[in-house]
Scaffold this motif. Structure first.
Motif, PDB file in Angstrom:
ATOM      1  N   THR A  16       0.840  -1.211   0.000  1.00 23.58           N
ATOM      2  CA  THR A  16       0.000   0.000   0.000  1.00 23.58           C
ATOM      3  C   THR A  16       0.868   1.252   0.000  1.00 23.58           C
ATOM      4  O   THR A  16       0.606   2.205  -0.738  1.00 23.58           O
ATOM      5  CB  THR A  16      -0.925   0.009   1.235  1.00 23.58           C
ATOM      6  OG1 THR A  16      -1.733  -1.170   1.230  1.00 23.58           O
ATOM      7  CG2 THR A  16      -1.829   1.236   1.227  1.00 23.58           C
TER       8      THR A  16
ATOM      9  N   TYR B 209       2.397   1.644  -3.429  1.00 18.01           N
ATOM     10  CA  TYR B 209       1.415   2.063  -4.441  1.00 18.01           C
ATOM     11  C   TYR B 209       1.178   3.569  -4.396  1.00 18.01           C
ATOM     12  O   TYR B 209       1.263   4.253  -5.420  1.00 18.01           O
ATOM     13  CB  TYR B 209       0.109   1.303  -4.211  1.00 18.01           C
ATOM     14  CG  TYR B 209      -0.984   1.633  -5.192  1.00 18.01           C
ATOM     15  CD1 TYR B 209      -0.921   1.176  -6.511  1.00 18.01           C
ATOM     16  CD2 TYR B 209      -2.093   2.387  -4.811  1.00 18.01           C
ATOM     17  CE1 TYR B 209      -1.935   1.464  -7.421  1.00 18.01           C
ATOM     18  CE2 TYR B 209      -3.100   2.684  -5.716  1.00 18.01           C
ATOM     19  CZ  TYR B 209      -3.011   2.219  -7.015  1.00 18.01           C
ATOM     20  OH  TYR B 209      -4.013   2.518  -7.911  1.00 18.01           O
TER      21      TYR B 209
ATOM     22  N   ILE C  17       2.235   6.766  -6.996  1.00 25.12           N
ATOM     23  CA  ILE C  17       1.214   7.683  -7.543  1.00 25.12           C
ATOM     24  C   ILE C  17       1.647   9.130  -7.379  1.00 25.12           C
ATOM     25  O   ILE C  17       1.687   9.904  -8.349  1.00 25.12           O
ATOM     26  CB  ILE C  17      -0.154   7.462  -6.847  1.00 25.12           C
ATOM     27  CG1 ILE C  17      -0.781   6.146  -7.292  1.00 25.12           C
ATOM     28  CG2 ILE C  17      -1.115   8.622  -7.182  1.00 25.12           C
ATOM     29  CD1 ILE C  17      -2.073   5.821  -6.580  1.00 25.12           C
TER      30      ILE C  17
ATOM     31  N   VAL D 276      -1.804   7.001 -11.255  1.00 25.74           N
ATOM     32  CA  VAL D 276      -2.536   5.799 -10.841  1.00 25.74           C
ATOM     33  C   VAL D 276      -2.245   4.638 -11.791  1.00 25.74           C
ATOM     34  O   VAL D 276      -2.032   3.498 -11.364  1.00 25.74           O
ATOM     35  CB  VAL D 276      -4.054   6.082 -10.786  1.00 25.74           C
ATOM     36  CG1 VAL D 276      -4.845   4.792 -10.592  1.00 25.74           C
ATOM     37  CG2 VAL D 276      -4.369   7.066  -9.662  1.00 25.74           C
ATOM     38  N   PHE D 277      -2.219   4.926 -13.099  1.00 25.74           N
ATOM     39  CA  PHE D 277      -1.926   3.883 -14.092  1.00 25.74           C
ATOM     40  C   PHE D 277      -0.531   3.301 -13.884  1.00 25.74           C
ATOM     41  O   PHE D 277      -0.352   2.068 -13.843  1.00 25.74           O
ATOM     42  CB  PHE D 277      -2.038   4.465 -15.503  1.00 25.74           C
ATOM     43  CG  PHE D 277      -1.503   3.560 -16.589  1.00 25.74           C
ATOM     44  CD1 PHE D 277      -2.202   2.428 -16.981  1.00 25.74           C
ATOM     45  CD2 PHE D 277      -0.287   3.842 -17.195  1.00 25.74           C
ATOM     46  CE1 PHE D 277      -1.692   1.590 -17.963  1.00 25.74           C
ATOM     47  CE2 PHE D 277       0.225   3.015 -18.184  1.00 25.74           C
ATOM     48  CZ  PHE D 277      -0.480   1.877 -18.566  1.00 25.74           C
TER      49      PHE D 277
ATOM     50  N   SER E 253      -0.330   1.237 -10.662  1.00 30.38           N
ATOM     51  CA  SER E 253      -1.056  -0.034 -10.778  1.00 30.38           C
ATOM     52  C   SER E 253      -0.227  -1.072 -11.522  1.00 30.38           C
ATOM     53  O   SER E 253      -0.156  -2.239 -11.114  1.00 30.38           O
ATOM     54  CB  SER E 253      -2.388   0.184 -11.501  1.00 30.38           C
ATOM     55  OG  SER E 253      -3.202   1.106 -10.796  1.00 30.38           O
TER      56      SER E 253
ATOM     57  N   THR F 108       3.189  -1.817  -9.262  1.00 28.09           N
ATOM     58  CA  THR F 108       2.877  -2.558  -8.040  1.00 28.09           C
ATOM     59  C   THR F 108       2.304  -3.927  -8.365  1.00 28.09           C
ATOM     60  O   THR F 108       2.574  -4.915  -7.665  1.00 28.09           O
ATOM     61  CB  THR F 108       1.882  -1.764  -7.164  1.00 28.09           C
ATOM     62  OG1 THR F 108       2.364  -0.438  -6.976  1.00 28.09           O
ATOM     63  CG2 THR F 108       1.708  -2.418  -5.802  1.00 28.09           C
ATOM     64  N   GLY F 109       1.505  -4.012  -9.438  1.00 27.17           N
ATOM     65  CA  GLY F 109       0.940  -5.287  -9.854  1.00 27.17           C
ATOM     66  C   GLY F 109       2.013  -6.322 -10.156  1.00 27.17           C
ATOM     67  O   GLY F 109       1.899  -7.491  -9.752  1.00 27.17           O
TER      68      GLY F 109
END
Length: 279
Positions: A64, A67, A71, A118-119, A122, A125-126
């Motif tokens: 978290t 992430y 951002i 955010v993209f 994501s 972190t993914g």
């Protein structure tokens, strides 16, 4: 405390002062919000660790933190680029400034910065969540960041390292190219100004932004644009201190000290409050 008061104070001042309601200060308020969030993601956990004398974080907490750190880190990169473009429009074509940088365009630019952040977060972190880590789980860093996390991996990290290099290049060099191009045009326009006073005023509108850019991009590039075989975690920790704690603290001070409009707005608000108390 300095970071929180400085950034929230800057946002409050811009909201309350009607003559600061222009594109430059809309972007500055967004930058202050990003700096506030960025420091909030990292600093409180560090302070808790100092008090508890144990620097522990759960795996979900680490992901978290990573992430949201990505951002707002990427959002700051592109916000500084957008602010350079705003200064270019203001100096190069001042008569069309209000049309070119309308409220709608400013909203689109600010929204785009966060959407891309955010993209990117994501995707990065993914891929990190798919990596297997050593059981020891001791991160050689003071918060969860990509390079030190990959040092703990016991599975193949080639794709993640490639993504870090690609996103790092895009998120550092694209804004930097925007900034360089904008300032070349700005300085060319300033040199055409006949009066010394006019040149000085034009330079003063850019000096604070240049200072913020130099500190932020210098430390970020040192951390993320080196191959893992070359980069040192000890050096990386020093450079990351700048863009996670020092830069968010300095930005409000840089802009408030070098922007006459900010100091004037602050004096007006303080005088207004003093008058209300006296009444």
């Amino acid at each position: 405390m300095v970071t929180v008061v400085g950034n929230l104070g800057m946002i409050t001042l811009i909201v309350l002062s009607s003559h600061l309601h222009n594109p430059m200060y809309y972007f500055l308020s967004s930058l202050s919000f990003i700096d506030f969030c960025q420091s909030t993601i990292v600093t409180p956990k560090i302070l808790v660790s100092f008090l508890a004398e144990k620097n522990l974080i759960s795996y979900p907490g680490c992901m978290t933190q990573l992430y949201f750190f990505i951002i707002f880190g990427i959002a700051e990169c592109h916000t500084l680029g957008v602010m350079a473009y705003d200064r270019y429009v203001a100096i190069f074509n001042p008569l069309l400034y209000n049309v070119t940088m309308s409220y709608k365009i400013c909203s689109v630019l600010i929204s785009g910065v966060y959407v891309f952040g955010v993209f990117s977060a994501s995707v990065l972190t993914g891929f990190v969540t798919k990596i297997r880590f050593h059981e020891s789980g001791v991160i050689n860093h003071y918060f969860c960041d990509l390079p030190p996390l990959l040092k703990l991996a016991c599975s193949n990290t080639y794709i993640s390292e490639l993504l870090i290099l690609v996103f790092g290049t895009v998120n550092i060099f694209v804004p930097i190219l925007t900034i360089i191009t904008s300032y070349i045009s700005i300085f060319t326009s300033i040199m055409r100004i006949q009066s010394t006073e006019g040149r000085s005023k034009a330079f003063s509108t850019c000096s604070s932004h240049i200072s913020a850019v130099a500190v932020f991009y210098g430390s970020a590039a040192f951390m993320y644009l080196q191959p893992s075989s070359v980069s040192s975690m000890e050096q990386g920790k020093v450079s990351s201190v700048f863009y996670t704690t020092v830069v968010p603290m300095l930005n409000p001070l840089i802009y408030s000290l070098r922007k006459k409009d900010v100091s004037v707005a602050l004096k007006k608000i303080l005088q207004r409050k003093k008058f209300m108390f006296q009444k």
